[in-house]
Design an enzyme around this catalytic site. Sequence first.
Site, mmCIF file in Angstrom:
data_model
loop_
_atom_site.group_PDB
_atom_site.id
_atom_site.type_symbol
_atom_site.label_atom_id
_atom_site.label_comp_id
_atom_site.label_asym_id
_atom_site.label_seq_id
_atom_site.Cartn_x
_atom_site.Cartn_y
_atom_site.Cartn_z
ATOM 1 C CG PHE A 50 -24.541 -22.912 18.096
ATOM 2 C CD1 PHE A 50 -25.384 -23.991 18.266
ATOM 3 C CD2 PHE A 50 -24.979 -21.657 18.503
ATOM 4 C CE1 PHE A 50 -26.647 -23.839 18.825
ATOM 5 C CE2 PHE A 50 -26.236 -21.479 19.065
ATOM 6 C CZ PHE A 50 -27.071 -22.573 19.222
ATOM 7 C CG ASN A 97 -27.530 -16.968 5.610
ATOM 8 O OD1 ASN A 97 -28.637 -16.535 5.893
ATOM 9 N ND2 ASN A 97 -26.503 -16.195 5.345
ATOM 10 C CD GLU A 128 -30.379 -12.788 -4.700
ATOM 11 O OE1 GLU A 128 -30.465 -13.178 -5.880
ATOM 12 O OE2 GLU A 128 -30.608 -13.531 -3.731
ATOM 13 C CD GLU A 134 -32.285 -24.168 -1.207
ATOM 14 O OE1 GLU A 134 -32.033 -25.051 -0.380
ATOM 15 O OE2 GLU A 134 -31.550 -23.157 -1.353
ATOM 16 C CD GLU A 149 -28.894 -22.892 -3.616
ATOM 17 O OE1 GLU A 149 -27.899 -22.972 -4.346
ATOM 18 O OE2 GLU A 149 -28.880 -23.245 -2.417
HETATM 19 P P1 ADP Z 1 -29.325 -28.502 2.059
HETATM 20 O O1 ADP Z 1 -30.171 -27.434 1.478
HETATM 21 O O2 ADP Z 1 -29.584 -29.872 1.516
HETATM 22 O O3 ADP Z 1 -29.214 -28.448 3.524
HETATM 23 P P2 ADP Z 1 -26.731 -27.326 1.957
HETATM 24 O O4 ADP Z 1 -26.524 -26.231 0.978
HETATM 25 O O5 ADP Z 1 -26.854 -26.973 3.384
HETATM 26 O O6 ADP Z 1 -27.941 -28.165 1.453
HETATM 27 O O7 ADP Z 1 -25.561 -28.396 1.791
HETATM 28 C C1 ADP Z 1 -25.702 -29.776 2.052
HETATM 29 C C2 ADP Z 1 -24.352 -30.345 2.327
HETATM 30 O O8 ADP Z 1 -23.449 -30.115 1.270
HETATM 31 C C3 ADP Z 1 -23.719 -29.774 3.546
HETATM 32 O O9 ADP Z 1 -22.993 -30.806 4.163
HETATM 33 C C4 ADP Z 1 -22.809 -28.692 2.998
HETATM 34 O O10 ADP Z 1 -21.739 -28.491 3.887
HETATM 35 C C5 ADP Z 1 -22.374 -29.300 1.696
HETATM 36 N N1 ADP Z 1 -22.177 -28.313 0.632
HETATM 37 C C6 ADP Z 1 -23.116 -27.684 -0.102
HETATM 38 N N2 ADP Z 1 -22.589 -26.898 -1.028
HETATM 39 C C7 ADP Z 1 -21.252 -27.011 -0.897
HETATM 40 C C8 ADP Z 1 -20.145 -26.439 -1.574
HETATM 41 N N3 ADP Z 1 -20.283 -25.605 -2.605
HETATM 42 N N4 ADP Z 1 -18.902 -26.775 -1.157
HETATM 43 C C9 ADP Z 1 -18.753 -27.629 -0.134
HETATM 44 N N5 ADP Z 1 -19.753 -28.210 0.534
HETATM 45 C C10 ADP Z 1 -20.994 -27.907 0.169
HETATM 46 P P1 ADP Z 2 -26.729 -21.722 -0.294
HETATM 47 O O1 ADP Z 2 -26.278 -22.156 -1.631
HETATM 48 O O2 ADP Z 2 -25.609 -21.445 0.633
HETATM 49 O O3 ADP Z 2 -27.785 -22.644 0.272
HETATM 50 P P2 ADP Z 2 -28.898 -19.841 -0.818
HETATM 51 O O4 ADP Z 2 -28.894 -18.879 -1.951
HETATM 52 O O5 ADP Z 2 -29.798 -21.014 -0.933
HETATM 53 O O6 ADP Z 2 -27.405 -20.299 -0.532
HETATM 54 O O7 ADP Z 2 -29.257 -19.030 0.493
HETATM 55 C C1 ADP Z 2 -29.159 -19.590 1.772
HETATM 56 C C2 ADP Z 2 -30.025 -18.803 2.755
HETATM 57 O O8 ADP Z 2 -29.652 -17.415 2.771
HETATM 58 C C3 ADP Z 2 -31.510 -18.778 2.403
HETATM 59 O O9 ADP Z 2 -32.184 -19.888 2.919
HETATM 60 C C4 ADP Z 2 -31.972 -17.482 3.036
HETATM 61 O O10 ADP Z 2 -32.172 -17.659 4.411
HETATM 62 C C5 ADP Z 2 -30.788 -16.566 2.874
HETATM 63 N N1 ADP Z 2 -30.901 -15.725 1.661
HETATM 64 C C6 ADP Z 2 -30.331 -15.953 0.469
HETATM 65 N N2 ADP Z 2 -30.617 -14.965 -0.415
HETATM 66 C C7 ADP Z 2 -31.385 -14.080 0.237
HETATM 67 C C8 ADP Z 2 -32.000 -12.832 -0.132
HETATM 68 N N3 ADP Z 2 -31.870 -12.298 -1.337
HETATM 69 N N4 ADP Z 2 -32.729 -12.187 0.807
HETATM 70 C C9 ADP Z 2 -32.858 -12.707 2.046
HETATM 71 N N5 ADP Z 2 -32.312 -13.854 2.452
HETATM 72 C C10 ADP Z 2 -31.576 -14.547 1.565
HETATM 73 MG MG MG Z 3 -29.602 -23.065 -0.530
#
Ligand code: ADP
Ligand code: ADP
Ligand code: MG
Length: 670
Positions: free
Chosen positions: A348, A235, A200, A275, A288
């Site tokens: 980190f 991210n 995307e 989100e 998502e």
């Molecule tokens: P939030 O938006 O609530 O911060 P995150 O995507 O950062 O959500 O994930 C929340 C928790 O779930 C974190 O501890 C992350 O490591 C875990 N987590 C999320 N998605 C997955 C995945 N597909 N596989 C393993 N752990 C995941």
């Molecule tokens: P996850 O499942 O790991 O949380 P997300 O799709 O929610 O993945 O994306 C995590 C982060 O990555 C977002 O909060 C944003 O900062 C960045 N991101 C994801 N997609 C895009 C995009 N198309 N353009 C710019 N930033 C993005």
């Molecule tokens: Mg997300």
Amino acid sequence: MFKKILIANRGEIACRVIKSARKMGIATVAVYSDADRDAVHVEMADEAVHIGPAAASESYLVPEKIIAACKETGAEAVHPGYGFLSERASFCEELEKQGIIFIGPKPRAIIAMGDKIESKKFANEAKVSTVPGSPDVIIDVAHAERIAGEIGYPVMIKASAGGGGKGMRIAWNKAEVRDGFERATSEARNSFGDDRIFIEKFIVDPRHIEIQVLADSFGNCIYLGERECSVQRRNQKVVEEAPSPFLDEATRKAMGEQAVALSKAVDYQSAGTVEFIVDKDRNFYFLEMNTRLQVEHPVTELITGIDLVEQMIRIAAGEKLAIKQNEVKLNGWAVESRLYAEDPYRNFLPSIGRLTRYRPPLEGPVGKAVIRNDTGVTEGSEISMFYDPMVAKLCTWAPTRLEAVDAMADALDNFVVDGIEHNIPFLAALMQHPRWREGRLSTAFIAEEFPDGFQPISPTVDDLDVLAAIGLSAELVRKERLDRLGDRLRPHSGRIHAEWEVRIGDDYVPVIIRSSAAKPPVKLELSLRGGDFVTVRSDWRPGEAVWDGYVNERPVKAQLRPVSNGMRIDWKGMSVIAHPMQKHVAALEKLMPVKIPPDTSKLLLCPMPGLLVSVNVSAGQEVKAGETLAIVEAMKMENVLRAERDLTVSVINAKQGDSLAVDAVIMEFD
Ligand code: ADP
Ligand code: ADP
Ligand code: MG
């Protein structure tokens, strides 16, 4: 209502769920692995069931073990928290078969939203604005190049099954698409066992703003405003707040209504989060939907007064949502800081160990603000390599954003953690950052403002004066106590010398003391660098970690840790070593030769405690900059150690399978 529920999780979120259940009069069952025998969540719950070894794949991630624990204890429902089994539809289906209720959405909604490609289709059908891009699964590199060309650069290559920031690559040109496609594919295969990739548009400098929804099983669905989570590192969210400083009422409403439309389209029930990323012109795009309780849910609770866990439990028990959309009021401002066991000074990297000191600030009202700290640890707890490195979620609420931010800065100055490396210094520095304070954020904020990683804030001359005053007052209190306790080996007149210097880094701050009461509560009148006399007051006593007092009537909370001939002082993102000494000692010290630190540039040191997964070079080998030297695994992350320049390996000191301590020498170079 349920009489008993089981929490299929650990750490802070298990404790969080137990709190709401207890408030509702529901008994709780904890589950725990070998590593969590003495964990706080086990102690808090009414009952606890052991479910296996430390590795999550053999305990917290095994549905059969959770179900057996429900049967054994008679728990009627399961709250999954976040992570682990929270978004696994097959687990919900199995629970349903066994007559146990899942406190969350129905499997159908999890399936629909758990996959990014599928959820984007649903979003498009529900007229939710999505990031421009292709709905197709990318088949190969040529396909990836073509789609990227059609969308227009830059693009984001994403794993459909992705989560936790994994399986994502930005590409600015064709070459990066080729590389990014391959790397995202292999990362997705390894992390999720599913290598479907889509592409995307990469929205440049967006904000991450998400909408909290609540839906019941009768088709009622409301939104509880937004959270802004733009402060991210790789991210992953670090600091969140509610509301967002960027949204106006109209955008909030439009986003809220789209989030509700999407939830209704998948018959969503329970708490969920939609989100979005939002560009500079407040255009917003669906990213998502997270079909679970979100890590950062407390900031929403703090500004709405709604207990989200309680609502999830009520909805799962079949109750109707008792809150109407027009009853949702956003009150004041809330900020959350995620405290991670990671070393901010070493890029980190994760840190493990025992919390030899863990003293969070007191929860509850402080002036106009309110402090909340969600945690699953206590002093003496072990931060192990098996689970998420999040130690606590420190939240502050206040009537306005800046008051909440300042309350956070104070709370962080008051938060004492020893025994592991942690990111409090980084969070404290963030709270002072002008761009953060002005709310001028984007997801690139950390990368842009801390391009070379994190360094403690350098003190200004005024800061140095405050630090010198704290250091000297603490030193006098310590000395006074030694005298009072009768240090017979060093008989002392009891008189306090008038002329001092405090060395901080390369600086010597001269101090003259006019009058003093060094027995706590200390009160000093002193002149810094020949300036006017000011007062320093504090109740601090030796052994206390927080120096809480006033310098020239300005309230100051700083952390003190003894080091040889001085103390480390941490204050507002600054971290210095202060050495107070009498003036004549300083004069002599300035004559001492400077000690040169040992040269480690010809050594590869292990950056963190961990397992040496592989040594990728051999003695005598010539290596180019960027090539892999070794791989170390810690906290489930593989860390690739690369050559920083062209070099020749001379000796290898460790072998595959070794458990290494931090700074262990893995190999040496010529
Ligand atoms: P939030 O938006 O609530 O911060 P995150 O995507 O950062 O959500 O994930 C929340 C928790 O779930 C974190 O501890 C992350 O490591 C875990 N987590 C999320 N998605 C997955 C995945 N597909 N596989 C393993 N752990 C995941
Ligand atoms: P996850 O499942 O790991 O949380 P997300 O799709 O929610 O993945 O994306 C995590 C982060 O990555 C977002 O909060 C944003 O900062 C960045 N991101 C994801 N997609 C895009 C995009 N198309 N353009 C710019 N930033 C993005
Ligand atoms: Mg997300």
